[in-house]
Design an enzyme around this catalytic site. Structure first.
Site, mmCIF file in Angstrom:
data_model
loop_
_atom_site.group_PDB
_atom_site.id
_atom_site.type_symbol
_atom_site.label_atom_id
_atom_site.label_comp_id
_atom_site.label_asym_id
_atom_site.label_seq_id
_atom_site.Cartn_x
_atom_site.Cartn_y
_atom_site.Cartn_z
ATOM 1 N N ASP A 1 0.833 -1.203 0.000
ATOM 2 C CA ASP A 1 0.000 0.000 0.000
ATOM 3 C C ASP A 1 0.863 1.245 0.000
ATOM 4 O OD1 ASP A 1 -2.129 -1.615 0.131
ATOM 5 O OD2 ASP A 1 -2.938 -0.818 2.016
ATOM 6 N N PHE B 1 2.165 2.008 -3.362
ATOM 7 C CA PHE B 1 1.085 2.505 -4.203
ATOM 8 C C PHE B 1 0.789 3.970 -3.862
ATOM 9 C CE2 PHE B 1 -3.316 3.501 -5.043
ATOM 10 C CZ PHE B 1 -3.447 3.067 -6.359
ATOM 11 N N ASP B 2 0.634 4.235 -2.551
ATOM 12 C CA ASP B 2 0.303 5.601 -2.131
ATOM 13 C C ASP B 2 1.383 6.585 -2.556
ATOM 14 O OD1 ASP B 2 -2.049 4.769 -1.050
ATOM 15 O OD2 ASP B 2 -1.279 4.546 0.986
ATOM 16 N N ARG C 1 -18.341 -1.377 -2.854
ATOM 17 C CA ARG C 1 -18.053 0.009 -3.165
ATOM 18 C C ARG C 1 -18.088 0.251 -4.669
ATOM 19 N NH1 ARG C 1 -13.018 3.936 -1.806
ATOM 20 N NH2 ARG C 1 -11.814 2.448 -2.999
ATOM 21 N N GLU D 1 -16.590 -2.800 6.730
ATOM 22 C CA GLU D 1 -15.644 -3.650 6.005
ATOM 23 C C GLU D 1 -15.931 -5.112 6.306
ATOM 24 O OE1 GLU D 1 -13.738 -0.830 4.085
ATOM 25 O OE2 GLU D 1 -12.288 -2.458 4.342
ATOM 26 N N LYS E 1 -12.068 11.553 11.857
ATOM 27 C CA LYS E 1 -13.293 12.140 11.307
ATOM 28 C C LYS E 1 -13.822 13.249 12.199
ATOM 29 C CE LYS E 1 -14.801 7.602 9.720
ATOM 30 N NZ LYS E 1 -15.673 6.456 9.988
ATOM 31 N N LYS F 1 -2.128 6.411 7.741
ATOM 32 C CA LYS F 1 -1.772 5.006 7.513
ATOM 33 C C LYS F 1 -0.513 4.652 8.308
ATOM 34 C CE LYS F 1 -3.064 2.786 4.115
ATOM 35 N NZ LYS F 1 -3.409 2.721 2.718
ATOM 36 N N CYS G 1 17.181 -27.871 -13.407
ATOM 37 C CA CYS G 1 16.665 -28.260 -12.099
ATOM 38 C C CYS G 1 17.844 -28.484 -11.154
ATOM 39 C CB CYS G 1 15.821 -29.528 -12.235
ATOM 40 S SG CYS G 1 15.345 -30.187 -10.626
ATOM 41 N N CYS H 1 17.787 -32.528 -10.352
ATOM 42 C CA CYS H 1 18.022 -33.597 -11.330
ATOM 43 C C CYS H 1 18.701 -33.111 -12.599
ATOM 44 C CB CYS H 1 16.709 -34.300 -11.664
ATOM 45 S SG CYS H 1 15.626 -33.299 -12.681
#
Ligand code: IVH
Length: 681
Positions: free
Chosen positions: A35, A38-39, A137, A174, A289, A313, A407, A410
């Site tokens: 996040d 992204f932000d 949403r 949520e 808020k 955040k 690999c 092997c």
């Protein structure tokens, strides 16, 4: 200095990148970056757009909220738009927010600090006290109607009585998967070789969009509500209305603090940052808020976010650790997973020594070099994640880490199917890691459950040459074991006894144990429900297999391919000769597979699509029971038009779920009801 053209290019590229991240996050439930990353990208774009308004574009991701609309559900418009929140990671910006609010309002105000839950947003409408509609949403203006799914979330009241709240209101919150459930489900998925969920949020968002309500119930989701909306709410305060919702049975935010001053507010945020760690669900910040609705109205909103709220955040915890080596794990299906071995480091209360590097592309993206100092984070993801390399501490001339071409076990050349992230070792018949992986899976607790034979011992049996194939386990003798020096006489006898006992495992478990790619425990049960003996199953066509409930085309193809191979058929023959069960006693239509098995319904009122008798037939066909009276043993009251008020009242009192006719139709196995019938709700 960049030229204007170069800045235009940067802006364009950022927009493309953010759009790509947004669609992966919302549509595929697959976050590609943290996040925070992204932000930061979004902020960079916002800052550039503010400085260079000539590049304004109404389609820029800064002008929109992300969208989760996926196309499988009907849509509904939100009566009140579902906006985003401005994000900050910085106390100074919280101070600015407080001062600006103060300047704009010019009157004293109170501010609420509560957890920012990291789940899937939902808006639920109640009419006359009954839950009528739940909408995601979406793009903020309209979302997907997921009412039937949301009814499966245990702590959401289906009806509200004796409440301070008006009969009709909307409530937002949520949907979350508790961390403990996420861990439990992931370890089950790991045991079954199924893909893991990246984090609880993804697990929850995938569940909300599932088409099977019984599958959703298994995800054990929970809700937390953070906002009540409506015309005649009892209070002017957000917190007070939320408390009225709490008194009416809604699970609301666990930690809410109301403050008058910026000092108290910052202290509340700091406290929340610590206390949130004890919560059962994930939070990624604090939401701040203005409490009074009247004051919120004065402050208003932009098209994207309200001016009366902001999200602070929390930064994911991060540590740096030295890369000691990279090892490559080869799974039983041949997938090669790179793992970073790190110098041990403490992070969010645990010691981290290893972290997955996922795949070759990720190693390339990180540009990993031997001895690098890596940043490790435990953010939304529970499994520690390597976010980047501290380039300033790279040793000059250190060797670049390259994903092997062969690999590591092997030596076969690795292959990568188009569109797949993983490299695989194609040598399934000869690669020791794959064979050992299959043997381990075969004996594991959920498969044949052979006691006394752990992964280490089965490895030794493989290396000794005694066990090269799962069928070889059944030809082992006590003297074979004691000759290996790994077992004393007594424990060897016990192990042979355990191997003998495993022969009683039902067909479904044996099929799961065989390790057909993508065939987990549940899929195996469904398959034997439809094909109760191995001959039928081995000769089934891909189409017949894909017609089994919840078996997709890929799994069907894997099954057909598996049984198409002579060596696998031979193994099955040998296992049959040793007495393992390859038939199932239950009828093809196994009762436990019926969708409504064990559920009791009461039908009340008039129905639109079928008669009541017809519903009784369909319910019974799917294993349900129909009762005439509402009692505590009833699971659902299906309320048609003019449903009996006494029945509704009784159902409310007893907490019996009340569902509509359309929702009942959705619960049937066949015929599938068109999903957009939801719009009639
Ligand atoms: S209030 C106008 N409170 O965060 C926005 N949102 O980034 C009002 N969220 O869409 C939202 N916890 O899904 C609010 N305590 C909380 C929240 C919360 C999580 C989510 C919500 C919203 C998103 C915005």
């Amino acid at each position: 200095m960049k030229t204007e053209k170069e800045i235009g290019e940067t802006i364009k590229n950022l927009r493309i990148e953010i759009d790509r991240l947004n669609s992966s996050y919302y549509l595929l439930s697959r976050p590609l970056v943290s996040d925070l990353e992204f932000d930061m990208k979004l902020k960079e774009l916002e800052a550039l757009e503010a400085e260079y308004p000539q590049f304004f574009d109404p389609n820029s991701p800064t002008q929109r909220v992300g969208s989760d609309i996926g196309g499988k559900f009907s849509r509904a418009a939100h009566k009140y738009p579902m906006l985003s929140l401005r994000n900050t990671y910085d106390f100074d910006e919280v101070r600015d927010f407080f001062q600006k609010t103060s300047r704009l309002l010019k009157t004293p105000f109170q501010i609420v600090c509560e957890p920012k839950y990291d789940g899937v947003s939902i808006s639920i409408s109640y009419q006359n006290g009954l839950l009528t509609k739940a909408v995601t949403r979406g793009d903020g203006a309209e979302g997907d109607v997921v009412t039937a799914n949301i009814r499966m979330v245990k702590n959401i009241p289906l009806s509200v009585t004796n409440s301070n709240l008006p009969p009709t209101f909307e409530i937002r919150g949520e949907i979350l998967m508790p961390v403990s459930v996420f861990e439990e489900i992931n370890s089950e998925r790991a045991a079954q070789g199924e893909p893991l969920f990246a984090n609880p949020r993804n697990a929850a968002s995938g569940a909300v969009k599932l088409q099977s309500t019984s599958e959703i119930q298994k995800r054990r989701l929970e809700a937390r509500f953070y906002s009540v909306l409506g015309e005649n709410l009892p209070y002017d305060g957000h917190l007070e209305n939320l408390m009225a919702a709490k008194a009416s049975g809604f699970p609301v935010s666990e930690i809410i603090v109301k403050s008058d001053t910026i000092e108290d507010l910052l202290a509340a945020i700091s406290r929340l940052e610590t206390e949130r760690k004890a919560l059962p669900v994930e939070t990624d910040g604090a939401v701040i808020k203005v409490n009074s609705f009247a004051q919120q109205k004065i402050l208003g909103a932009t098209t994207k976010a309200p001016r009366w709220a902001i999200a602070y955040k929390f930064r994911p915890e991060r540590a740096s650790a030295k890369l000691l080596s990279v090892s490559y794990q080869i799974g039983r299906t041949g997938v090669v997973t790179p793992v970073a071995n790190l110098e041990p480091v403490r992070l969010s209360g645990t010691t981290v020594k290893r972290a997955t590097l996922h795949n070759a592309d990720n190693i390339e993206k990180l540009d990993l070099h031997a001895g690098d100092i890596l940043y490790v984070e435990k953010g939304g993801e529970i499994i520690p994640k390597i976010v980047s390399v501290d380039l300033s501490r790279r040793t000059w001339g250190s060797e670049k880490i390259c994903f092997p071409k062969e690999c590591p076990d092997c030596g076969s050349a690795l292959v990568r199917e188009p569109g797949e992230a993983a490299f695989r070792c194609p040598n399934d018949a000869g690669c020791p890691s794959q064979i050992k992986g299959r043997l381990e899976h075969f004996i594991s607790r959920r498969a044949m459950n052979i006691d006394g034979l752990g992964s280490e011992k089965i490895g030794r049996l493989y290396e000794s040459g005694l066990v090269r194939n799962v069928a070889d386990i059944y030809s082992l003798t006590v003297s074979d074991l004691t000759a290996l020096d790994l077992w004393a006489e007594k424990s060897a006898v016990m192990l042979i006894d355990g191997i003998e006992k495993s022969k009683a495992a039902p067909f479904g478990r044996v099929l799961f144990a065989l390790g057909v790619p993508e065939v987990g425990e549940t899929a195996a049960k469904r398959i034997v429900g439809r094909f109760p003996d191995i001959d039928g199953l081995m000769n089934a066509s891909v189409d017949q297999l894909a017609a089994i409930d919840e078996i997709g085309a890929v799994t069907a193809g894997n099954i057909a391919e598996f049984f198409g191979r002579p060596e696998n058929r031979k193994t099955v023959e040998r296992l049959i000769s040793y007495g393992l069960r390859f038939t199932s006693d239950s009828l093809p239509e196994d009762d436990s597979q019926k969708k409504l098995q064990g559920l009791t319904f009461v039908l009340s009122g008039l129905f639109e699509h079928h008669t009541r008798e017809k519903y009784r037939d369909i319910l019974e066909r799917d294993g349900g029971r129909v009762s005439s009276a509402v009692s505590s043993g009833v699971d659902y009251l299906v309320a048609g038009e003019k449903a009996g008020p006494a029945k509704l009242k009784k159902a409310n009192e007893l907490g019996v779920k009340i569902i509509s006719e359309v929702e009942l139709l959705m619960m049937f196995s066949t015929p599938e009801t068109p999903v957009n019938d939801f719009s009639k709700n």
